[in-house]
Design a protein around this motif. Structure first.
Motif, PDB file in Angstrom:
ATOM      1  N   LEU A 110      24.612 -35.887 -36.118  1.00  0.00           N
ATOM      2  CA  LEU A 110      24.393 -35.112 -37.327  1.00  0.00           C
ATOM      3  C   LEU A 110      25.378 -35.578 -38.398  1.00  0.00           C
ATOM      4  O   LEU A 110      26.430 -36.146 -38.078  1.00  0.00           O
ATOM      5  CB  LEU A 110      24.584 -33.623 -37.038  1.00  0.00           C
ATOM      6  N   VAL A 111      25.036 -35.321 -39.653  1.00  0.00           N
ATOM      7  CA  VAL A 111      25.880 -35.753 -40.762  1.00  0.00           C
ATOM      8  C   VAL A 111      26.180 -34.560 -41.658  1.00  0.00           C
ATOM      9  O   VAL A 111      25.265 -33.997 -42.282  1.00  0.00           O
ATOM     10  CB  VAL A 111      25.196 -36.870 -41.580  1.00  0.00           C
ATOM     11  N   GLU A 112      27.452 -34.189 -41.724  1.00  0.00           N
ATOM     12  CA  GLU A 112      27.867 -33.104 -42.604  1.00  0.00           C
ATOM     13  C   GLU A 112      28.293 -33.668 -43.961  1.00  0.00           C
ATOM     14  O   GLU A 112      28.806 -34.786 -44.043  1.00  0.00           O
ATOM     15  CB  GLU A 112      29.064 -32.332 -42.010  1.00  0.00           C
ATOM     16  N   SER A 113      28.110 -32.871 -44.999  1.00  0.00           N
ATOM     17  CA  SER A 113      28.569 -33.252 -46.330  1.00  0.00           C
ATOM     18  C   SER A 113      28.878 -31.997 -47.132  1.00  0.00           C
ATOM     19  O   SER A 113      28.503 -30.887 -46.730  1.00  0.00           O
ATOM     20  CB  SER A 113      27.515 -34.099 -47.055  1.00  0.00           C
ATOM     21  N   SER A 167      26.319 -29.107 -46.157  1.00  0.00           N
ATOM     22  CA  SER A 167      25.003 -29.489 -45.660  1.00  0.00           C
ATOM     23  C   SER A 167      25.143 -30.219 -44.340  1.00  0.00           C
ATOM     24  O   SER A 167      26.133 -30.923 -44.107  1.00  0.00           O
ATOM     25  CB  SER A 167      24.280 -30.392 -46.665  1.00  0.00           C
ATOM     26  N   CYS A 168      24.153 -30.060 -43.512  1.00  0.00           N
ATOM     27  CA  CYS A 168      24.095 -30.742 -42.222  1.00  0.00           C
ATOM     28  C   CYS A 168      22.725 -31.395 -42.126  1.00  0.00           C
ATOM     29  O   CYS A 168      21.707 -30.698 -42.046  1.00  0.00           O
ATOM     30  CB  CYS A 168      24.303 -29.738 -41.096  1.00  0.00           C
ATOM     31  N   ALA A 169      22.710 -32.710 -42.121  1.00  0.00           N
ATOM     32  CA  ALA A 169      21.457 -33.461 -42.034  1.00  0.00           C
ATOM     33  C   ALA A 169      21.367 -34.116 -40.667  1.00  0.00           C
ATOM     34  O   ALA A 169      22.371 -34.326 -39.983  1.00  0.00           O
ATOM     35  CB  ALA A 169      21.392 -34.507 -43.132  1.00  0.00           C
ATOM     36  N   ALA A 170      20.139 -34.464 -40.307  1.00  0.00           N
ATOM     37  CA  ALA A 170      19.907 -35.005 -38.969  1.00  0.00           C
ATOM     38  C   ALA A 170      19.018 -36.238 -39.034  1.00  0.00           C
ATOM     39  O   ALA A 170      17.836 -36.160 -38.694  1.00  0.00           O
ATOM     40  CB  ALA A 170      19.283 -33.947 -38.086  1.00  0.00           C
TER      41      ALA A 170
END
Length: 127
Positions: free
Chosen positions: A4-7, A21-24
């Motif tokens: 996962l990628v947090e920003s 935000s948390c993208a996948a």
């Protein structure tokens, strides 16, 4: 290994607000309850919030209840953590984690055992 990628982290003054935000990438979040956790310097990791697959159930740590909200957009495979009324003690690295869950209405606050994790985003609350 999918990650996962947090920003959205950064330096913010007390009160805030801030939205994480948390993208996948490469992962369909529909099948996962999502949690946000944090780890402050010298402290253990703690669960902050979680949201069920459907988005209909959310849970929060007592320390953030009434100040943070969590939401998800399954069409975008993204989960958000809105941080309001920020305090210096909210300073931490914030992580999101995905937990494969059968029940679409369930999310459980826990600190480990999730299927996928992000590397974290640093939130610093300071004037």
């Amino acid at each position: 290994q999918l990650q996962l990628v947090e920003s959205g982290g950064g330096l913010v003054q007390p009160v805030g607000p801030l939205r994480l935000s948390c993208a996948a990438p490469g992962l369909t979040l529909d099948y996962f309850a999502i949690s946000w956790l944090r780890q402050a310097p010298g402290k253990e990791r703690e669960g902050v919030a979680c949201i069920s697959r459907s988005g209909g159930t959310t849970n929060f740590a007592d320390s953030v209840k009434g100040r943070f909200t969590i939401s998800r957009d399954n069409a975008k495979d993204t989960v958000y953590l809105q941080l309001n009324s920020l305090k210096p003690e909210d300073t931490a690295i914030y992580y999101c984690a995905a937990d494969l869950t059968v029940n679409p209405s369930m999310c459980i606050m826990k600190r480990s055992g999730m299927n996928y994790w992000g590397k974290g985003t640093l939130v610093t609350v300071s004037s």
